[in-house]
Design a protein around this motif. Structure first.
Motif, PDB file in Angstrom:
ATOM      1  N   ILE A   1       1.008   7.471  12.140  1.00 35.97           N
ATOM      2  CA  ILE A   1       1.684   7.033  13.364  1.00 35.97           C
ATOM      3  C   ILE A   1       2.109   8.233  14.196  1.00 35.97           C
ATOM      4  CG2 ILE A   1       3.821   5.972  14.213  1.00 35.97           C
ATOM      5  CD1 ILE A   1       3.534   3.988  11.862  1.00 35.97           C
ATOM      6  N   ALA A   2       2.658   9.268  13.536  1.00 35.24           N
ATOM      7  CA  ALA A   2       3.094  10.458  14.264  1.00 35.24           C
ATOM      8  C   ALA A   2       1.926  11.122  14.978  1.00 35.24           C
ATOM      9  CB  ALA A   2       3.771  11.431  13.301  1.00 35.24           C
ATOM     10  N   ASP A   3       0.784  11.210  14.311  1.00 33.19           N
ATOM     11  CA  ASP A   3      -0.403  11.812  14.958  1.00 33.19           C
ATOM     12  C   ASP A   3      -0.884  10.960  16.127  1.00 33.19           C
ATOM     13  OD1 ASP A   3      -0.663  14.148  13.484  1.00 33.19           O
ATOM     14  OD2 ASP A   3      -1.849  13.191  11.901  1.00 33.19           O
ATOM     15  N   GLU A   4      -0.902   9.633  15.937  1.00 37.72           N
ATOM     16  CA  GLU A   4      -1.349   8.751  17.021  1.00 37.72           C
ATOM     17  C   GLU A   4      -0.410   8.844  18.221  1.00 37.72           C
ATOM     18  OE1 GLU A   4      -2.150   3.986  17.941  1.00 37.72           O
ATOM     19  OE2 GLU A   4      -1.599   4.643  15.919  1.00 37.72           O
ATOM     20  N   LEU A   5       0.899   8.849  17.942  1.00 36.03           N
ATOM     21  CA  LEU A   5       1.862   8.958  19.034  1.00 36.03           C
ATOM     22  C   LEU A   5       1.731  10.301  19.750  1.00 36.03           C
ATOM     23  CD1 LEU A   5       5.016   7.428  17.299  1.00 36.03           C
ATOM     24  CD2 LEU A   5       3.889   6.530  19.356  1.00 36.03           C
ATOM     25  N   ALA A   6       1.447  11.363  19.008  1.00 34.41           N
ATOM     26  CA  ALA A   6       1.265  12.679  19.625  1.00 34.41           C
ATOM     27  C   ALA A   6       0.098  12.649  20.607  1.00 34.41           C
ATOM     28  CB  ALA A   6       1.051  13.737  18.553  1.00 34.41           C
ATOM     29  N   GLU A   7      -1.002  12.025  20.195  1.00 35.02           N
ATOM     30  CA  GLU A   7      -2.170  11.926  21.082  1.00 35.02           C
ATOM     31  C   GLU A   7      -1.844  11.110  22.331  1.00 35.02           C
ATOM     32  OE1 GLU A   7      -5.341  10.298  18.821  1.00 35.02           O
ATOM     33  OE2 GLU A   7      -5.472  11.987  17.420  1.00 35.02           O
ATOM     34  N   LEU A   8      -1.151   9.986  22.141  1.00 36.85           N
ATOM     35  CA  LEU A   8      -0.814   9.136  23.285  1.00 36.85           C
ATOM     36  C   LEU A   8       0.139   9.851  24.237  1.00 36.85           C
ATOM     37  CD1 LEU A   8      -0.308   5.710  21.448  1.00 36.85           C
ATOM     38  CD2 LEU A   8      -2.240   6.377  22.894  1.00 36.85           C
TER      39      LEU A   8
ATOM     40  N   VAL B   1       7.540  -0.047  12.691  1.00 39.50           N
ATOM     41  CA  VAL B   1       7.778  -1.493  12.779  1.00 39.50           C
ATOM     42  C   VAL B   1       6.520  -2.208  13.237  1.00 39.50           C
ATOM     43  CG1 VAL B   1       9.097  -3.272  13.970  1.00 39.50           C
ATOM     44  CG2 VAL B   1      10.261  -1.230  13.146  1.00 39.50           C
ATOM     45  N   ARG B   2       5.861  -1.664  14.251  1.00 42.02           N
ATOM     46  CA  ARG B   2       4.657  -2.328  14.769  1.00 42.02           C
ATOM     47  C   ARG B   2       3.471  -2.243  13.814  1.00 42.02           C
ATOM     48  NH1 ARG B   2       3.959  -2.381  21.194  1.00 42.02           N
ATOM     49  NH2 ARG B   2       6.028  -3.184  21.694  1.00 42.02           N
ATOM     50  N   SER B   3       3.536  -1.325  12.873  1.00 46.11           N
ATOM     51  CA  SER B   3       2.472  -1.217  11.871  1.00 46.11           C
ATOM     52  C   SER B   3       2.703  -2.150  10.683  1.00 46.11           C
ATOM     53  CB  SER B   3       2.344   0.224  11.374  1.00 46.11           C
ATOM     54  OG  SER B   3       1.945   1.082  12.416  1.00 46.11           O
TER      55      SER B   3
ATOM     56  N   PRO C   1      -2.155  -4.443  13.042  1.00 38.87           N
ATOM     57  CA  PRO C   1      -0.931  -3.865  13.608  1.00 38.87           C
ATOM     58  C   PRO C   1      -0.922  -3.982  15.122  1.00 38.87           C
ATOM     59  CG  PRO C   1      -1.908  -2.396  11.979  1.00 38.87           C
ATOM     60  CD  PRO C   1      -2.902  -3.487  12.219  1.00 38.87           C
ATOM     61  N   ARG C   2       0.270  -4.053  15.684  1.00 37.62           N
ATOM     62  CA  ARG C   2       0.398  -4.219  17.118  1.00 37.62           C
ATOM     63  C   ARG C   2       0.211  -2.877  17.799  1.00 37.62           C
ATOM     64  NH1 ARG C   2       5.295  -7.024  18.571  1.00 37.62           N
ATOM     65  NH2 ARG C   2       4.042  -7.623  20.355  1.00 37.62           N
ATOM     66  N   SER C   3      -0.421  -2.887  18.954  1.00 39.21           N
ATOM     67  CA  SER C   3      -0.731  -1.650  19.658  1.00 39.21           C
ATOM     68  C   SER C   3       0.538  -0.943  20.126  1.00 39.21           C
ATOM     69  CB  SER C   3      -1.620  -1.960  20.872  1.00 39.21           C
ATOM     70  OG  SER C   3      -1.768  -0.811  21.673  1.00 39.21           O
TER      71      SER C   3
ATOM     72  N   HIS D   1       7.060  -7.033  23.975  1.00 39.50           N
ATOM     73  CA  HIS D   1       6.571  -8.003  23.003  1.00 39.50           C
ATOM     74  C   HIS D   1       7.581  -9.106  22.808  1.00 39.50           C
ATOM     75  CE1 HIS D   1       8.966  -5.929  19.804  1.00 39.50           C
ATOM     76  NE2 HIS D   1       8.582  -4.858  20.473  1.00 39.50           N
ATOM     77  N   GLY D   2       7.071 -10.289  22.587  1.00 41.83           N
ATOM     78  CA  GLY D   2       7.922 -11.456  22.363  1.00 41.83           C
ATOM     79  C   GLY D   2       7.370 -12.242  21.202  1.00 41.83           C
ATOM     80  N   GLY D   3       6.838 -13.417  21.456  1.00 34.94           N
ATOM     81  CA  GLY D   3       6.196 -14.202  20.406  1.00 34.94           C
ATOM     82  C   GLY D   3       7.122 -14.516  19.272  1.00 34.94           C
ATOM     83  N   ARG D   4       6.675 -14.168  18.049  1.00 36.94           N
ATOM     84  CA  ARG D   4       7.387 -14.592  16.852  1.00 36.94           C
ATOM     85  C   ARG D   4       8.768 -13.970  16.747  1.00 36.94           C
ATOM     86  NH1 ARG D   4       5.982 -10.995  12.143  1.00 36.94           N
ATOM     87  NH2 ARG D   4       4.870  -9.212  12.966  1.00 36.94           N
TER      88      ARG D   4
END
Length: 484
Positions: A158-165, A188-190, A397-399, A405-408
């Motif tokens: 997650i940390a690597d993905e967030l760094a790229e984003l 949480v989203r994962s 997992p949620r993007s 986000h809402g839903g459930r």
């Protein structure tokens, strides 16, 4: 590169993000970073790594990912601009589960340094940042989080993905201040189970200026941490009998027991001894000995509560201690059954199954308790298995690029489970729910009162009737929860 600050003997690692100017704000202990280092030195942590290089949000996140990949135990991530009680940090670092958790306050009013979260059933089910929105938030994240050993790989990814984003500008104008917030959102989203470590009366706030830092530090002095530690050592969700007839006085024994260096296991052993003495007195079968046995049984249960309170107060947790405590509860209860049956049988002529079938009743009560415990523990085991296996079968997992986000998370649960949750919010119905399942406190009280006032036959019949109702109620609830 991270700088090593302290070393202890445990495997818990701490990453302190000191990449914002607020970490250098002054206080009585030097800077906020110095103050945080002194606090961590009093806790059972291993390496404390301070990220002080100003490489930006992406660099901070990649450093967290690198540390997570090489760590052999839980990893705590803290911003150096955090002003918190040491006891609040201990809720993460010294919790016996060493699980993935985050410090939250129950004040739902969010802000730049208090991102909103939604908490349900003790877990964080939605987390926000300046980019990620949380509908119906009911709490706020206070900047400190821990990733359990089983979730370190997920944290690193997650940390690597967030760094790229972040480096690509896909998350908008996020700053290094939000590094911890974004990591919590990602976990949480994962689908990672994140325990909500609720602050209660304690304080934990991130600050941006000297005035805010001075105010936050002053607020800390308004709370007696020793008193809070004592209060939190007593279960807030215990049974009715334990809450109102035991804990109000056993809490006064916690500190003396700690000063005497009594271990929780030693208190458990004394509790077992009192239960055995209770069974011996019950076996005599006279009214005076029945009353004496009832008093000893009550004291045995009181010490059973005290051992857990002492364990939480001293943080002397161990899997062996938890197992021994659970086994001791069963042993004490069944030994008392035998003592009651002997005492009743000794006063009457023998017949099939003992006088009045007392041994049949004793065995039936014992079997019923075994079945009830099987229902509870098998369901807990099923939930644990589902949590381990479900991640590979659940929805993806949620993007991290979804801004809202809402839903459930925003839809109230319906049906029987929804009714149960509404009942939980009402004080009277909540206590009725706790009482009807006949927890160990109520069982010990039932045994002691019926044995002292009536006889063992009344005791066993009462256990069978109330226990049968409790078993049916629990079974229906488990089925309803499973299908929901």
């Amino acid at each position: 590169m991270p700088d090593s600050l302290v070393r202890e003997s445990t495997t818990t690692s701490v990453v302190v993000l000191a990449t914002t100017p607020a970490s250098r704000l002054s206080c009585a202990d030097g800077t906020l970073l110095d103050r945080l280092g002194d606090q961590l030195a009093t806790l059972t942590v291993g390496d404390v790594q301070v990220l002080s290089a100003g490489g930006g949000l992406g660099a901070d996140l990649r450093a967290v990912a690198k540390i997570a990949r090489i760590s052999s135990g839980p990893v705590v991530v803290l911003p150096a601009d955090l002003v918190a009680h040491t006891e609040a940090l201990a809720q993460l670092v010294e919790h016996p589960a060493h699980d993935t958790a985050a410090l939250v306050g129950t004040d739902p009013t969010g802000g730049p340094m208090r991102p909103p979260v939604r908490v349900g059933s003790g877990k964080i089910v939605a987390a926000g940042s300046s980019f990620h929105v949380v509908p119906a938030a009911n709490a706020t994240f206070r900047g400190a989080m821990q990733a359990g050993e089983a979730d370190l790989g997920c944290l690193a990814d997650i940390a690597d993905e967030l760094a790229e984003l972040a480096e690509a500008g896909s998350l908008g104008p996020v700053t290094p201040v939000e590094a911890v917030d974004l990591l919590l959102v990602g976990l949480v989203r994962s689908g990672v189970s994140v325990r909500a470590a609720v602050l209660g009366k304690l304080h934990a706030d991130r600050v941006t200026g000297q005035d805010a830092a001075d105010t936050a530090i002053t607020r800390l002095a308004d709370v007696d941490e020793r008193r809070v530690r004592l209060d939190t050592s007593v279960k807030s969700n215990d049974g009715f009998f334990a809450t109102y007839f035991v804990s109000p006085w056993t809490r006064h024994l916690i500190r003396p027991a700690a000063r005497l260096r009594l271990t929780p296991n030693a208190v458990t052993g004394i509790s077992i001894g009192l239960a055995v003495l209770s069974a011996i007195w019950f076996s005599a079968g006279t009214r005076d000995t029945q009353i004496a046995g009832a008093v000893l049984l009550y004291l045995s249960f009181a010490l059973d509560c005290l051992d857990g309170q002492l364990a939480r107060y001293t943080r002397a947790f161990s899997p062996l201690g938890a197992w021994a405590d659970a086994m001791a509860d069963r042993l004490k209860e069944y030994v008392v059954y035998v003592g009651l049956a002997f005492g009743y049988a000794g006063a009457l002529p023998s017949d099939n199954g003992g006088p009045g079938g007392i041994w049949f009743l004793a065995v039936a009560a014992m079997i019923l308790q075994v079945v009830r415990h099987m229902i509870d523990f098998s369901f807990a085991g099923a939930l644990a298995d589902a949590a381990r296996i479900g991640s590979s079968w659940a929805k993806p997992p949620r993007s991290l690029l979804e801004s809202a986000h809402g839903g459930r998370y925003g839809v109230p649960k319906q049906g029987m489970l929804g009714l149960a949750q509404r009942m939980e919010r009402e004080s009277v119905t909540r206590w009725l729910k706790k009482i009807i399942v006949l927890p160990i406190g109520e069982r010990m009280a039932l045994i002691a009162i019926t044995a002292a006032v009536f006889n063992a036959r009344v005791t066993f019949i009462s256990l069978l009737v109330w226990g049968g109702i409790a078993a049916l109620y629990t079974l229906v609830g488990r089925i309803a929860r499973s299908v929901t």
